[in-house]
Design a protein around this motif. Sequence first.
Motif, PDB file in Angstrom:
ATOM      1  N   ARG A  77       0.979  -1.087  -0.052  1.00  0.00           N
ATOM      2  CA  ARG A  77       0.000   0.319  -0.442  1.00  0.00           C
ATOM      3  C   ARG A  77       0.782   1.737  -0.176  1.00  0.00           C
ATOM      4  O   ARG A  77       1.440   1.386   1.352  1.00  0.00           O
ATOM      5  CB  ARG A  77      -0.832  -0.182   1.183  1.00  0.00           C
ATOM      6  CG  ARG A  77      -1.911   1.204   1.550  1.00  0.00           C
ATOM      7  CD  ARG A  77      -3.158   1.168   2.388  1.00  0.00           C
ATOM      8  NE  ARG A  77      -3.600   2.359   3.109  1.00  0.00           N
ATOM      9  CZ  ARG A  77      -4.860   2.184   2.702  1.00  0.00           C
ATOM     10  NH1 ARG A  77      -5.331   1.270   1.662  1.00  0.00           N
ATOM     11  NH2 ARG A  77      -4.755   3.527   2.601  1.00  0.00           N
ATOM     12  N   SER A  78       0.861   2.257  -1.316  1.00  0.00           N
ATOM     13  CA  SER A  78       1.656   2.657  -1.059  1.00  0.00           C
ATOM     14  C   SER A  78       0.988   4.727  -0.661  1.00  0.00           C
ATOM     15  O   SER A  78       0.178   4.246  -1.295  1.00  0.00           O
ATOM     16  CB  SER A  78       2.117   3.090  -2.198  1.00  0.00           C
ATOM     17  OG  SER A  78       3.116   1.923  -3.075  1.00  0.00           O
ATOM     18  N   LEU A  79       1.084   5.456   0.012  1.00  0.00           N
ATOM     19  CA  LEU A  79       0.821   6.655  -0.375  1.00  0.00           C
ATOM     20  C   LEU A  79       1.579   8.004  -1.024  1.00  0.00           C
ATOM     21  O   LEU A  79       2.310   7.965  -0.926  1.00  0.00           O
ATOM     22  CB  LEU A  79       0.515   7.013   0.930  1.00  0.00           C
ATOM     23  CG  LEU A  79      -0.427   6.914   1.781  1.00  0.00           C
ATOM     24  CD1 LEU A  79      -1.047   4.801   2.131  1.00  0.00           C
ATOM     25  CD2 LEU A  79      -0.871   7.628   3.239  1.00  0.00           C
ATOM     26  N   LEU A  80       1.362   8.662  -2.064  1.00  0.00           N
ATOM     27  CA  LEU A  80       1.653   9.300  -2.531  1.00  0.00           C
ATOM     28  C   LEU A  80       0.957  10.286  -2.559  1.00  0.00           C
ATOM     29  O   LEU A  80      -0.041  10.811  -3.379  1.00  0.00           O
ATOM     30  CB  LEU A  80       1.471   8.760  -4.437  1.00  0.00           C
ATOM     31  CG  LEU A  80       2.487   7.693  -4.413  1.00  0.00           C
ATOM     32  CD1 LEU A  80       1.866   6.586  -4.756  1.00  0.00           C
ATOM     33  CD2 LEU A  80       2.749   7.688  -5.935  1.00  0.00           C
ATOM     34  N   PRO A  81       1.392  11.064  -1.876  1.00  0.00           N
ATOM     35  CA  PRO A  81       1.296  12.463  -1.528  1.00  0.00           C
ATOM     36  C   PRO A  81       0.319  13.566  -3.232  1.00  0.00           C
ATOM     37  O   PRO A  81       0.942  13.588  -3.635  1.00  0.00           O
ATOM     38  CB  PRO A  81       1.399  13.446  -0.462  1.00  0.00           C
ATOM     39  CG  PRO A  81       2.591  12.767   0.277  1.00  0.00           C
ATOM     40  CD  PRO A  81       2.749  11.015  -0.822  1.00  0.00           C
ATOM     41  N   LEU A  82      -0.660  13.769  -3.318  1.00  0.00           N
ATOM     42  CA  LEU A  82      -1.208  14.592  -4.430  1.00  0.00           C
ATOM     43  C   LEU A  82       0.195  15.891  -4.504  1.00  0.00           C
ATOM     44  O   LEU A  82       0.469  15.871  -5.624  1.00  0.00           O
ATOM     45  CB  LEU A  82      -1.993  15.046  -5.098  1.00  0.00           C
ATOM     46  CG  LEU A  82      -2.715  14.671  -4.695  1.00  0.00           C
ATOM     47  CD1 LEU A  82      -4.444  15.022  -4.877  1.00  0.00           C
ATOM     48  CD2 LEU A  82      -2.448  13.238  -5.187  1.00  0.00           C
ATOM     49  N   LYS A  83       0.532  16.673  -3.826  1.00  0.00           N
ATOM     50  CA  LYS A  83       2.056  17.164  -3.806  1.00  0.00           C
ATOM     51  C   LYS A  83       3.567  17.043  -4.087  1.00  0.00           C
ATOM     52  O   LYS A  83       3.938  17.620  -4.427  1.00  0.00           O
ATOM     53  CB  LYS A  83       1.432  18.269  -2.231  1.00  0.00           C
ATOM     54  CG  LYS A  83       2.287  17.190  -0.932  1.00  0.00           C
ATOM     55  CD  LYS A  83       2.863  18.078  -0.328  1.00  0.00           C
ATOM     56  CE  LYS A  83       3.658  16.697   0.520  1.00  0.00           C
ATOM     57  NZ  LYS A  83       3.244  17.588   2.443  1.00  0.00           N
ATOM     58  N   SER A  84       3.217  15.329  -4.708  1.00  0.00           N
ATOM     59  CA  SER A  84       4.682  14.703  -4.799  1.00  0.00           C
ATOM     60  C   SER A  84       4.814  14.682  -6.061  1.00  0.00           C
ATOM     61  O   SER A  84       5.319  14.141  -6.800  1.00  0.00           O
ATOM     62  CB  SER A  84       4.529  13.987  -3.707  1.00  0.00           C
ATOM     63  OG  SER A  84       5.293  14.274  -2.608  1.00  0.00           O
ATOM     64  N   LEU A  85       2.957  14.801  -6.742  1.00  0.00           N
ATOM     65  CA  LEU A  85       2.942  14.062  -7.644  1.00  0.00           C
ATOM     66  C   LEU A  85       3.646  15.045  -9.041  1.00  0.00           C
ATOM     67  O   LEU A  85       1.727  15.365  -9.728  1.00  0.00           O
ATOM     68  CB  LEU A  85       1.966  12.828  -8.549  1.00  0.00           C
ATOM     69  CG  LEU A  85       1.605  12.217  -7.321  1.00  0.00           C
ATOM     70  CD1 LEU A  85      -0.035  11.093  -7.154  1.00  0.00           C
ATOM     71  CD2 LEU A  85       2.852  11.196  -7.853  1.00  0.00           C
ATOM     72  N   THR A  86       4.278  16.031  -8.691  1.00  0.00           N
ATOM     73  CA  THR A  86       4.264  17.418  -9.722  1.00  0.00           C
ATOM     74  C   THR A  86       5.357  16.181 -11.140  1.00  0.00           C
ATOM     75  O   THR A  86       6.495  15.931  -9.652  1.00  0.00           O
ATOM     76  CB  THR A  86       4.542  18.249  -8.936  1.00  0.00           C
ATOM     77  OG1 THR A  86       5.510  18.374  -7.645  1.00  0.00           O
ATOM     78  CG2 THR A  86       3.671  18.786  -7.784  1.00  0.00           C
ATOM     79  N   GLY A  87       5.789  17.531 -11.592  1.00  0.00           N
ATOM     80  CA  GLY A  87       7.151  16.966 -12.310  1.00  0.00           C
ATOM     81  C   GLY A  87       6.986  15.681 -12.921  1.00  0.00           C
ATOM     82  O   GLY A  87       6.295  15.029 -13.169  1.00  0.00           O
ATOM     83  N   GLU A  88       8.348  15.639 -12.325  1.00  0.00           N
ATOM     84  CA  GLU A  88       8.620  13.763 -13.375  1.00  0.00           C
ATOM     85  C   GLU A  88       8.136  13.258 -12.823  1.00  0.00           C
ATOM     86  O   GLU A  88       7.436  11.861 -12.761  1.00  0.00           O
ATOM     87  CB  GLU A  88      10.141  13.320 -13.126  1.00  0.00           C
ATOM     88  CG  GLU A  88      11.423  14.148 -13.748  1.00  0.00           C
ATOM     89  CD  GLU A  88      12.713  14.042 -13.552  1.00  0.00           C
ATOM     90  OE1 GLU A  88      13.247  12.666 -13.517  1.00  0.00           O
ATOM     91  OE2 GLU A  88      13.527  14.920 -13.973  1.00  0.00           O
ATOM     92  N   GLU A  89       7.826  13.122 -11.282  1.00  0.00           N
ATOM     93  CA  GLU A  89       6.668  12.187 -10.343  1.00  0.00           C
ATOM     94  C   GLU A  89       5.366  11.576 -10.971  1.00  0.00           C
ATOM     95  O   GLU A  89       4.936  11.011 -10.610  1.00  0.00           O
ATOM     96  CB  GLU A  89       6.878  13.002  -8.822  1.00  0.00           C
ATOM     97  CG  GLU A  89       8.305  12.830  -8.906  1.00  0.00           C
ATOM     98  CD  GLU A  89       9.537  13.591  -9.146  1.00  0.00           C
ATOM     99  OE1 GLU A  89      10.497  13.229  -9.143  1.00  0.00           O
ATOM    100  OE2 GLU A  89       9.821  14.759  -9.335  1.00  0.00           O
ATOM    101  N   LYS A 109      10.130  15.380  -2.437  1.00  0.00           N
ATOM    102  CA  LYS A 109       8.957  14.842  -2.191  1.00  0.00           C
ATOM    103  C   LYS A 109       8.900  13.408  -1.577  1.00  0.00           C
ATOM    104  O   LYS A 109       9.618  12.071  -2.100  1.00  0.00           O
ATOM    105  CB  LYS A 109       8.832  14.995  -3.526  1.00  0.00           C
ATOM    106  CG  LYS A 109       8.686  15.746  -4.596  1.00  0.00           C
ATOM    107  CD  LYS A 109       7.851  16.187  -6.114  1.00  0.00           C
ATOM    108  CE  LYS A 109       8.612  17.344  -6.631  1.00  0.00           C
ATOM    109  NZ  LYS A 109       8.352  16.799  -8.108  1.00  0.00           N
ATOM    110  N   PRO A 110       7.698  13.423  -0.774  1.00  0.00           N
ATOM    111  CA  PRO A 110       7.665  12.197   0.251  1.00  0.00           C
ATOM    112  C   PRO A 110       7.194  10.791  -0.259  1.00  0.00           C
ATOM    113  O   PRO A 110       5.711  11.790  -0.848  1.00  0.00           O
ATOM    114  CB  PRO A 110       7.394  12.508   1.902  1.00  0.00           C
ATOM    115  CG  PRO A 110       6.754  13.625   1.120  1.00  0.00           C
ATOM    116  CD  PRO A 110       7.130  14.330  -0.092  1.00  0.00           C
ATOM    117  N   ILE A 111       7.269  10.138   0.060  1.00  0.00           N
ATOM    118  CA  ILE A 111       6.040   8.771  -0.432  1.00  0.00           C
ATOM    119  C   ILE A 111       6.551   7.839   0.212  1.00  0.00           C
ATOM    120  O   ILE A 111       7.436   7.363   1.146  1.00  0.00           O
ATOM    121  CB  ILE A 111       6.792   8.975  -2.020  1.00  0.00           C
ATOM    122  CG1 ILE A 111       6.817   9.537  -3.703  1.00  0.00           C
ATOM    123  CG2 ILE A 111       5.840   7.010  -2.444  1.00  0.00           C
ATOM    124  CD1 ILE A 111       7.324   9.156  -4.607  1.00  0.00           C
TER     125      ILE A 111
END
Length: 190
Positions: free
Chosen positions: A87-99, A162-164
Amino acid sequence: MLQTLWSSSVNPDNDSVHEGLRDWLFATGSLTARLKTHCTEFRVEVLGQEIIACSELEANDDISAGEQVLVREVLLYCDNKPQVFARSLLPLKSLTGEEQSLAKLGEQPLGQVLFNHPDLIRKGIEVACFKQSSALFTLIKQLDLPTTSVWGRRSVFVLNNKPIMVAEVFLPESFAYELISETRTAQPLE
């Protein structure tokens, strides 16, 4: 589904945590790469992916309760045998740019993508034991696996600041529960 109390250590008096299991729980390398050394066919099954607010029990120093996160749940299989629920939590703020591409992995393993990044930072590993009363056991029963207590771990990975968060639970018939003599025969990780 993985709302529990996590700890940075394992009680050394716990008989269910033998040296081999500890090795799997606290290994810092790629779990995907390690699993691939134990089988001829590795695959990922995506169980679901949705945007929700991070719960109090899953929040940590890097991901706040109430923060919008993309939750990705998968099963990792070796030779068609379920080994790990992740189970992975990817904050929306981390899903920018290459991510941004992390939101569209499909059946590609997240760990493989993360560990291919040279600047990846892994923070501490926390562990937890999941008892039969856990919501996780609904999935374990659906997979027709023995309903014994299972162990998991979670870490926060930082990619470009960016945290994941990734939590991995070793399912009942996982290699992690095999005797230490068997785990030592595995190929070394690079």
